[in-house]
Design an enzyme around this catalytic site. Structure first.
Site: not given
Ligand code: ATP
Ligand code: LTN
Length: 333
Positions: A115, A197, A200
């Protein structure tokens, strides 16, 4: 005597609209845990401001996230659903834990490194001490397990280290929780770049829970598949990351095994497979989207849910906070 239920806690930052990765990696599994455990689910809005936010958008996303949790099957009667900033104990314990966490260990956090590289003009102290606030979020509720995706494992581990360090000095103040990583859906990859992964921050490869069916279908039809010469559906994340990701989404949504899927699309190729995954996802998300919309139209109900949640959460959190304040030597009020 009846054994008390074990406790679970998890949160998601309302930093963007919820997506399929959040659902398959987190919320879907939470629903299955509700009956077995005493559960706390919260909107991690205080974490969200480590990156600049548009205030009205943050409020909208926080409320939508509450509605989506409920629409995904987290029953507010059985679960404690609340907003982090409504429970001051998070900030209060966060400060104490800042003082029991070392600069060196925070510097090693992968998410901080990522980040701060992405927000080079705003590497603020909150971004750096984020794991201390997250440890406070967790330890206040004395949970046995913390269900998170693979990417959050490091933060649960540092939380354990902080808890152990504190307990070592003051006795058994905190229960030391275990991360709880789901077997399927733990890492949903992006549709446009399956080596990363689903996130958003790459909207073209990300399927949002509130998205219209035609937009979801378009994203799946355009999903990047692999450039190998073999054009059939086979699970092999090494050489076929794109197809394997679609297979794992299809498996998580339908409950089918990889062998089932290979058989189902035998001889049909990617052209039939991609829209089939899209349709399965559309049907999965349709009731969630409709129910979220219905709940968002009833603001009074949502307010009653998060108010009751904050009250229940505060009660549990303050119990731990009082103990901590006493241990470190603060004069009682
Ligand atoms: P960003 O999109 O900025 O990477 P994010 O969407 O990962 O953020 P978080 O708040 O970090 O949002 O994640 C919320 C939950 O969803 C966490 O438990 C995270 O591990 C899970 N998660 C997020 N993205 C994924 C993914 N692509 N696959 C599986 N689990 C996910
Ligand atoms: N850091 C997590 C969100 C989060 C969390 C928590 C998860 C904040 N506090 C406590 C579990 C327990 C994230 O960014 N996904």
């Amino acid at each position: 005597m009846e054994k008390e239920k074990k406790t679970l806690l998890s949160g998601i930052q309302p930093s963007g609209d919820l997506h399929l990765g959040n659902y398959l990696g987190a919320i879907k599994n939470w629903k299955e845990l509700c009956d077995q455990f005493d559960c706390y689910w919260f909107m991690a809005d205080m974490h969200t401001i480590t990156v600049r936010q548009e205030p009205a958008e943050l409020r909208r996303r926080t409320l939508t996230q509450i509605a989506t949790y409920i629409a995904c099957g987290l029953d507010p009667e059985k679960n404690t659903i609340f907003v982090q900033s409504h429970v001051p104990a998070h900030a209060e314990l966060g400060w104490v834990l800042d003082c029991y966490t070392m600069f060196g260990e925070l510097s090693r956090m992968t998410q901080f490194k990522d980040k701060s590289a992405r927000n080079a003009d705003n590497i603020n102290a909150g971004l750096f001490t984020y794991p201390c606030l997250m440890a406070a979020d967790i330890l206040l509720y004395q949970p046995d397990f913390v269900p998170v995706g693979e990417d959050q494992k490091q933060h649960v581990e540092i939380c354990r280290d902080i808890a152990n360090r504190f307990n070592h000095v003051y006795g058994e103040v905190f229960r030391v929780p275990e991360p709880y990583i789901p077997k399927t859906g733990a890492r949903v990859m992006g549709l446009s770049a399956p080596e990363n992964k689903m996130s958003k921050s790459v909207p073209e490869g990300c399927v949002f829970l509130m998205e219209k069916p035609e937009d979801i279908m378009r994203k799946f039809k355009r999903a990047v598949t692999d450039s190998d010469t073999e054009r059939w559906v086979r699970y092999d994340p090494e050489t076929k990351p794109g197809v394997s990701n679609l297979m794992s989404i299809y498996a998580a949504v339908t409950g089918k095994t990889y062998e089932d899927i290979e058989r189902e699309f035998d001889g049909k190729g990617y052209g039939a497979f991609k829209p089939a995954v899209g349709e399965a996802v559309v049907e999965l998300l349709r009731p969630i989207r409709e129910e979220t919309e219905r709940l968002l139209a009833d603001k009074a109900y949502l307010e009653s849910v998060y108010r009751a949640g904050a009250e229940k959460a505060s009660y549990a959190a303050n119990k731990t906070l009082r103990k901590v304040y006493k241990k470190v030597g603060f004069l009682p009020r």
